[in-house]
Design a protein around this motif. Structure first.
Motif, PDB file in Angstrom:
ATOM      1  N   GLU A 101     -11.538   5.895   5.086  1.00 38.36           N
ATOM      2  CA  GLU A 101     -11.417   5.898   3.628  1.00 38.36           C
ATOM      3  C   GLU A 101     -11.014   4.529   3.070  1.00 38.36           C
ATOM      4  O   GLU A 101      -9.996   4.375   2.393  1.00 38.36           O
ATOM      5  CB  GLU A 101     -10.430   6.976   3.200  1.00 38.36           C
ATOM      6  N   THR A 102     -11.834   3.521   3.371  1.00 40.87           N
ATOM      7  CA  THR A 102     -11.616   2.185   2.827  1.00 40.87           C
ATOM      8  C   THR A 102     -11.460   2.233   1.311  1.00 40.87           C
ATOM      9  O   THR A 102     -12.114   3.034   0.635  1.00 40.87           O
ATOM     10  CB  THR A 102     -12.791   1.262   3.191  1.00 40.87           C
ATOM     11  N   MET A 103     -10.629   1.343   0.785  1.00 42.17           N
ATOM     12  CA  MET A 103     -10.383   1.338  -0.657  1.00 42.17           C
ATOM     13  C   MET A 103     -11.532   0.723  -1.452  1.00 42.17           C
ATOM     14  O   MET A 103     -11.546   0.794  -2.679  1.00 42.17           O
ATOM     15  CB  MET A 103      -9.084   0.597  -0.971  1.00 42.17           C
ATOM     16  N   VAL A 104     -12.526   0.139  -0.767  1.00 42.83           N
ATOM     17  CA  VAL A 104     -13.607  -0.533  -1.486  1.00 42.83           C
ATOM     18  C   VAL A 104     -14.901   0.279  -1.514  1.00 42.83           C
ATOM     19  O   VAL A 104     -15.929  -0.216  -1.972  1.00 42.83           O
ATOM     20  CB  VAL A 104     -13.874  -1.938  -0.902  1.00 42.83           C
ATOM     21  N   GLY A 152     -12.994  -7.057   2.321  1.00 42.61           N
ATOM     22  CA  GLY A 152     -12.828  -5.836   1.541  1.00 42.61           C
ATOM     23  C   GLY A 152     -12.103  -4.775   2.336  1.00 42.61           C
ATOM     24  O   GLY A 152     -10.982  -4.377   1.993  1.00 42.61           O
ATOM     25  N   HIS A 153     -12.704  -4.332   3.415  1.00 44.07           N
ATOM     26  CA  HIS A 153     -12.055  -3.332   4.265  1.00 44.07           C
ATOM     27  C   HIS A 153     -10.714  -3.842   4.795  1.00 44.07           C
ATOM     28  O   HIS A 153      -9.794  -3.060   5.039  1.00 44.07           O
ATOM     29  CB  HIS A 153     -12.948  -2.990   5.459  1.00 44.07           C
ATOM     30  N   SER A 154     -10.610  -5.156   4.974  1.00 47.52           N
ATOM     31  CA  SER A 154      -9.412  -5.740   5.584  1.00 47.52           C
ATOM     32  C   SER A 154      -8.216  -5.792   4.638  1.00 47.52           C
ATOM     33  O   SER A 154      -7.106  -6.129   5.064  1.00 47.52           O
ATOM     34  CB  SER A 154      -9.718  -7.154   6.084  1.00 47.52           C
ATOM     35  N   LEU A 155      -8.408  -5.449   3.371  1.00 51.02           N
ATOM     36  CA  LEU A 155      -7.322  -5.548   2.398  1.00 51.02           C
ATOM     37  C   LEU A 155      -6.121  -4.683   2.760  1.00 51.02           C
ATOM     38  O   LEU A 155      -4.994  -4.987   2.367  1.00 51.02           O
ATOM     39  CB  LEU A 155      -7.836  -5.157   1.003  1.00 51.02           C
ATOM     40  N   GLY A 195      -2.065 -12.109  11.401  1.00 48.42           N
ATOM     41  CA  GLY A 195      -2.053 -12.144   9.947  1.00 48.42           C
ATOM     42  C   GLY A 195      -1.826 -10.784   9.317  1.00 48.42           C
ATOM     43  O   GLY A 195      -1.296 -10.677   8.206  1.00 48.42           O
ATOM     44  N   ALA A 196      -2.217  -9.734  10.040  1.00 53.47           N
ATOM     45  CA  ALA A 196      -2.009  -8.373   9.548  1.00 53.47           C
ATOM     46  C   ALA A 196      -0.591  -7.877   9.806  1.00 53.47           C
ATOM     47  O   ALA A 196      -0.226  -6.804   9.326  1.00 53.47           O
ATOM     48  CB  ALA A 196      -3.014  -7.427  10.196  1.00 53.47           C
TER      49      ALA A 196
END
Length: 219
Positions: A101-104, A152-155, A195-196
């Motif tokens: 459920e990616t936010m983008v 996008g997905h990485s946000l 970074g995450a």
């Protein structure tokens, strides 16, 4: 050090490259293992798995890289995720990824939970603003949560890493590559994990041990 990427796409769905070219590009970047996980749903599961299995076998025999056939179940009705995952496994898919459920993107709510409850699902990709309940379920079922390098997905990578660290869910880094420029080196995957919010002493577990555990169980 050889990289393992278990979530990529080819011309068999919405990627830009043939499986052979994607594998060649990955080999140039010192990948040991490449998972071909093209998008599948109700309309194309049989054909995509059949072609992916054949391509993976021939590429692995002729190149210095192990190519593993898989799928990414994408926008599948929640009630059918388990059935399609089982069907894909029976057709020869070794890695089952679910498009989380990616936010983008407008992924149907409940997809994360349905995927995490399915014993055939190995990886929940880009799970978006994942809940504590979902991460607890991932920890309980042993489903791997994806840290993604895809724009996008990485946000929401930071949230995924934070909750997984608190609860003990398993993580791995994938690219969700659709083009040659999406593939990354092992060193770049280390940077993405750090970074995450991953701890440096967890890098080997996330980048090597966890994907290898999937391969040992499924391949």
């Amino acid at each position: 050090m050889g990289r393992i990427d278990l979530h990529t796409h080819t011309l068999l769905s919405d990627g830009e490259l043939l499986p052979t070219e994607l594998a060649s590009r990955a080999e140039e970047l010192d990948h040991d293992v490449l998972g071909l996980t093209d998008h599948v749903g109700l309309s194309n599961l049989d054909d995509v798995v059949d072609q992916t299995v054949k391509a993976a076998e021939r590429i692995s025999e002729s190149m210095d890289i192990d190519v593993i056939p898989g799928v990414e179940l994408s926008y599948v009705p929640i009630s059918l995720i388990s059935d399609l995952a089982e069907e894909a496994r029976g057709l020869g898919a070794k890695i089952i990824v679910v498009h989380g459920e990616t936010m983008v993107e407008p992924v149907p709510p409940g997809t994360n939970i349905a995927a995490l409850k399915c014993e055939d699902v190995d990886i929940l990709a880009h799970p978006g603003i994942i809940s504590q309940e979902e991460v607890e379920l991932a920890e309980n079922t042993g489903t791997y949560l994806e840290i993604t390098s895809r724009r996008g997905h990485s946000l929401t990578n930071g949230r995924v890493v934070k909750l997984a660290g608190e609860i003990g869910a398993k993580l791995l880094v994938n690219t969700d590559a659709h083009s040659p420029d999406d593939l990354i080196t092992y060193q770049e995957s280390e940077a993405i994990a750090l970074g995450a919010g991953c701890d440096e002493d967890a890098l080997e577990t996330i980048l090597k041990d966890n994907p290898n555990s999937i391969l040992e169980e499924r391949v």
